[in-house]
Motif scaffolding. Structure first.
Motif, mmCIF file in Angstrom:
data_model
loop_
_atom_site.group_PDB
_atom_site.id
_atom_site.type_symbol
_atom_site.label_atom_id
_atom_site.label_comp_id
_atom_site.label_asym_id
_atom_site.label_seq_id
_atom_site.Cartn_x
_atom_site.Cartn_y
_atom_site.Cartn_z
ATOM 1 N N GLU A 1 -10.508 9.612 -38.779
ATOM 2 C CA GLU A 1 -9.380 8.706 -38.567
ATOM 3 C C GLU A 1 -9.218 7.778 -39.767
ATOM 4 O OE1 GLU A 1 -9.048 5.151 -35.577
ATOM 5 O OE2 GLU A 1 -8.492 6.990 -34.526
ATOM 6 N N ALA A 2 -10.342 7.235 -40.255
ATOM 7 C CA ALA A 2 -10.286 6.361 -41.429
ATOM 8 C C ALA A 2 -9.818 7.123 -42.657
ATOM 9 C CB ALA A 2 -11.664 5.747 -41.674
ATOM 10 N N LEU A 3 -10.278 8.353 -42.793
ATOM 11 C CA LEU A 3 -9.896 9.171 -43.945
ATOM 12 C C LEU A 3 -8.400 9.459 -43.949
ATOM 13 C CD1 LEU A 3 -10.664 10.915 -46.405
ATOM 14 C CD2 LEU A 3 -11.036 12.812 -44.793
ATOM 15 N N GLN A 4 -7.835 9.805 -42.795
ATOM 16 C CA GLN A 4 -6.409 10.149 -42.736
ATOM 17 C C GLN A 4 -5.518 8.943 -43.005
ATOM 18 O OE1 GLN A 4 -5.806 13.229 -42.895
ATOM 19 N NE2 GLN A 4 -7.906 13.810 -42.337
ATOM 20 N N LEU A 5 -6.057 7.743 -42.817
ATOM 21 C CA LEU A 5 -5.305 6.532 -43.120
ATOM 22 C C LEU A 5 -5.338 6.191 -44.609
ATOM 23 C CD1 LEU A 5 -6.337 4.180 -40.167
ATOM 24 C CD2 LEU A 5 -4.067 5.145 -40.578
ATOM 25 N N SER A 6 -6.222 6.846 -45.360
ATOM 26 C CA SER A 6 -6.426 6.494 -46.766
ATOM 27 C C SER A 6 -5.156 6.560 -47.616
ATOM 28 C CB SER A 6 -7.510 7.376 -47.382
ATOM 29 O OG SER A 6 -8.751 7.161 -46.776
ATOM 30 N N PRO A 7 -4.348 7.631 -47.546
ATOM 31 C CA PRO A 7 -3.147 7.648 -48.391
ATOM 32 C C PRO A 7 -2.219 6.466 -48.137
ATOM 33 C CG PRO A 7 -3.602 9.845 -47.552
ATOM 34 C CD PRO A 7 -4.530 8.911 -46.822
ATOM 35 N N MET A 8 -2.176 5.991 -46.898
ATOM 36 C CA MET A 8 -1.351 4.840 -46.569
ATOM 37 C C MET A 8 -1.983 3.539 -47.049
ATOM 38 S SD MET A 8 0.029 3.586 -42.828
ATOM 39 C CE MET A 8 -1.587 3.140 -42.188
ATOM 40 N N ILE A 9 -3.255 3.353 -46.768
ATOM 41 C CA ILE A 9 -3.890 2.082 -47.062
ATOM 42 C C ILE A 9 -4.151 1.899 -48.553
ATOM 43 C CG2 ILE A 9 -6.016 0.753 -46.710
ATOM 44 C CD1 ILE A 9 -6.015 1.753 -43.829
ATOM 45 N N LEU A 10 -4.334 2.987 -49.278
ATOM 46 C CA LEU A 10 -4.585 2.868 -50.709
ATOM 47 C C LEU A 10 -3.323 2.533 -51.507
ATOM 48 C CD1 LEU A 10 -7.257 5.660 -51.261
ATOM 49 C CD2 LEU A 10 -7.580 3.196 -50.989
ATOM 50 N N VAL A 11 -2.174 2.453 -50.830
ATOM 51 C CA VAL A 11 -0.974 1.898 -51.461
ATOM 52 C C VAL A 11 -0.525 0.659 -50.682
ATOM 53 C CG1 VAL A 11 -0.225 4.060 -52.505
ATOM 54 C CG2 VAL A 11 0.551 3.495 -50.194
ATOM 55 N N ASP A 12 -1.493 -0.037 -50.110
ATOM 56 C CA ASP A 12 -1.230 -1.229 -49.298
ATOM 57 C C ASP A 12 -0.368 -2.230 -50.072
ATOM 58 O OD1 ASP A 12 -1.349 -2.901 -47.153
ATOM 59 O OD2 ASP A 12 -3.470 -3.419 -47.360
ATOM 60 N N GLY A 13 0.736 -2.635 -49.472
ATOM 61 C CA GLY A 13 1.619 -3.618 -50.084
ATOM 62 C C GLY A 13 2.617 -3.048 -51.059
ATOM 63 N N ALA A 14 2.560 -1.721 -51.300
ATOM 64 C CA ALA A 14 3.408 -1.124 -52.341
ATOM 65 C C ALA A 14 4.891 -1.228 -52.031
ATOM 66 C CB ALA A 14 3.021 0.339 -52.560
ATOM 67 N N SER B 1 0.881 -9.938 -53.805
ATOM 68 C CA SER B 1 -0.238 -10.419 -54.614
ATOM 69 C C SER B 1 -1.524 -10.496 -53.798
ATOM 70 C CB SER B 1 0.102 -11.797 -55.202
ATOM 71 O OG SER B 1 -0.926 -12.256 -56.053
ATOM 72 N N ASP B 2 -1.409 -10.931 -52.549
ATOM 73 C CA ASP B 2 -2.581 -10.967 -51.661
ATOM 74 C C ASP B 2 -3.142 -9.559 -51.456
ATOM 75 O OD1 ASP B 2 -2.380 -13.705 -51.321
ATOM 76 O OD2 ASP B 2 -1.361 -13.580 -49.384
ATOM 77 N N GLU B 3 -2.244 -8.591 -51.255
ATOM 78 C CA GLU B 3 -2.684 -7.225 -50.982
ATOM 79 C C GLU B 3 -3.481 -6.644 -52.154
ATOM 80 O OE1 GLU B 3 -2.421 -5.992 -48.125
ATOM 81 O OE2 GLU B 3 -0.671 -6.867 -47.146
ATOM 82 N N ILE B 4 -3.094 -6.992 -53.371
ATOM 83 C CA ILE B 4 -3.778 -6.425 -54.523
ATOM 84 C C ILE B 4 -4.865 -7.347 -55.064
ATOM 85 C CG2 ILE B 4 -1.818 -4.975 -55.130
ATOM 86 C CD1 ILE B 4 -1.075 -6.961 -57.307
ATOM 87 N N GLY B 5 -5.193 -8.403 -54.314
ATOM 88 C CA GLY B 5 -6.364 -9.205 -54.645
ATOM 89 C C GLY B 5 -6.125 -10.440 -55.468
ATOM 90 N N ASN B 6 -4.868 -10.792 -55.733
ATOM 91 C CA ASN B 6 -4.561 -11.990 -56.521
ATOM 92 C C ASN B 6 -5.336 -12.026 -57.837
ATOM 93 O OD1 ASN B 6 -2.671 -13.326 -54.714
ATOM 94 N ND2 ASN B 6 -4.403 -13.633 -53.345
ATOM 95 N N GLY B 7 -5.416 -10.874 -58.482
ATOM 96 C CA GLY B 7 -6.079 -10.796 -59.774
ATOM 97 C C GLY B 7 -7.577 -10.563 -59.724
ATOM 98 N N GLN B 8 -8.152 -10.457 -58.520
ATOM 99 C CA GLN B 8 -9.583 -10.226 -58.384
ATOM 100 C C GLN B 8 -9.818 -8.835 -57.794
ATOM 101 O OE1 GLN B 8 -11.977 -13.625 -56.873
ATOM 102 N NE2 GLN B 8 -10.018 -14.662 -56.570
ATOM 103 N N ALA B 9 -10.416 -7.955 -58.595
ATOM 104 C CA ALA B 9 -10.605 -6.569 -58.170
ATOM 105 C C ALA B 9 -11.417 -6.461 -56.891
ATOM 106 C CB ALA B 9 -11.271 -5.767 -59.290
ATOM 107 N N LEU C 1 7.552 -6.521 -41.489
ATOM 108 C CA LEU C 1 7.177 -7.188 -40.237
ATOM 109 C C LEU C 1 6.376 -6.250 -39.346
ATOM 110 C CD1 LEU C 1 7.353 -9.626 -38.327
ATOM 111 C CD2 LEU C 1 9.489 -8.654 -37.437
ATOM 112 N N ALA C 2 6.832 -5.001 -39.233
ATOM 113 C CA ALA C 2 6.121 -4.036 -38.391
ATOM 114 C C ALA C 2 4.712 -3.792 -38.894
ATOM 115 C CB ALA C 2 6.899 -2.719 -38.349
ATOM 116 N N MET C 3 4.567 -3.657 -40.200
ATOM 117 C CA MET C 3 3.261 -3.359 -40.767
ATOM 118 C C MET C 3 2.313 -4.538 -40.632
ATOM 119 S SD MET C 3 1.472 -1.036 -42.008
ATOM 120 C CE MET C 3 -0.252 -1.142 -42.434
ATOM 121 N N GLU C 4 2.774 -5.730 -40.979
ATOM 122 C CA GLU C 4 1.888 -6.895 -40.953
ATOM 123 C C GLU C 4 1.474 -7.266 -39.534
ATOM 124 O OE1 GLU C 4 0.617 -7.771 -43.525
ATOM 125 O OE2 GLU C 4 1.967 -7.417 -45.193
#
Length: 252
Positions: free
Chosen positions: A47-60, A84-92, A155-158
């Protein structure tokens, strides 16, 4: 994810009341009894793996809100802060995709780089796992044209996991010895008081208020229906039987 029964009201006047009721229902949905979920360790991993393509573009869906002409508006600044929050605000270390990739690595799966062809062809992904992220990335290329739909989608996603879903996911991960950092982070940063869910609601209200002042009631009503369409679009429509029997093939 959102369903047709979860849609915001037909008129924007009841949006905030609906929002608060929806948030309360999600909190009440958490039973705190993960043991009865029946998911095996392998099922949790898949289940976590199948969510990866979606979550690895979080905030895109908001990736272009750093552009001039968008970020310098009140709504644009608000939406860029979410991105900016989704991508870490400059912190990897705080980048949400990085945190999720570390979780998948803990599960014993090393994923190729998201930008590589190997990622798209990774054998353990289901084709359906790419539907939502491909949609997000497509819509994000036309920020101005699809702004109402993006606002509804956001709104739906958040709001989707806050309260019950993230807490249940946390229980499942803990039960099988996996890190809960990703879901803990989202259950806090997406909160309905001051977090991303609240910011998503505020952006919609700002946009509709501006339309009401400058374009009138009819334009506001039409835009509201587009916002609702965006909200519903978080969940892809059922696949046609033809697609299930003979999945479409795309040229290399």
């Amino acid at each position: 994810l959102a369903t047709r029964d979860d849609l915001p009201p037909k008129g924007p006047q009841g949006l905030r009341t609906w929002f608060e009721q929806r948030a309360q229902e999600q909190v009440r949905s958490y039973g705190g009894q993960v043991a009865i979920s029946g998911k095996s360790r392998d099922e949790v991993i898949d289940e976590a793996l199948q969510l990866s393509p979606m979550i690895l573009v979080d905030g895109a869906w908001f990736q272009r809100f750093g552009n001039a002409g968008l970020v310098d508006s009140p709504i644009g600044a608000l939406l860029y802060q979410t991105y900016s929050d989704e991508i870490g605000n400059g912190q990897a270390a705080l980048n949400h995709p990085n945190i999720y990739r570390a979780l998948i690595q803990q599960m014993g799966i090393t994923l190729p780089a998201t930008t590589s062809r190997a990622f798209a062809e990774f054998g353990r992904f289901d084709t359906e796992s790419f539907e939502v992220p491909a949609f997000w990335l497509s819509v994000s290329l036309h920020t101005r044209r699809f702004l109402p739909e993006l606002l509804g989608l956001n709104l739906a996603m958040e709001l989707s996991g806050v309260g019950g879903a993230y807490r249940s996911a946390r229980d499942e991960l803990r039960l099988h010895g996996f890190s809960t950092l990703f879901v803990d982070l989202h259950n806090t940063i997406d909160n309905v008081s001051t977090g991303h869910s609240a910011m998503a609601l505020e952006a919609i209200e700002m946009h509709l208020d501006d339309l009401s002042r400058h374009a009138g009631a009819d334009a506001t009503a039409r835009t509201w229906q587009r916002v609702r369409t965006g909200f519903a679009a978080l969940t892809p429509p059922p696949r046609r039987w033809a697609d299930r029997i003979a999945p479409p093939r795309y040229p290399h």
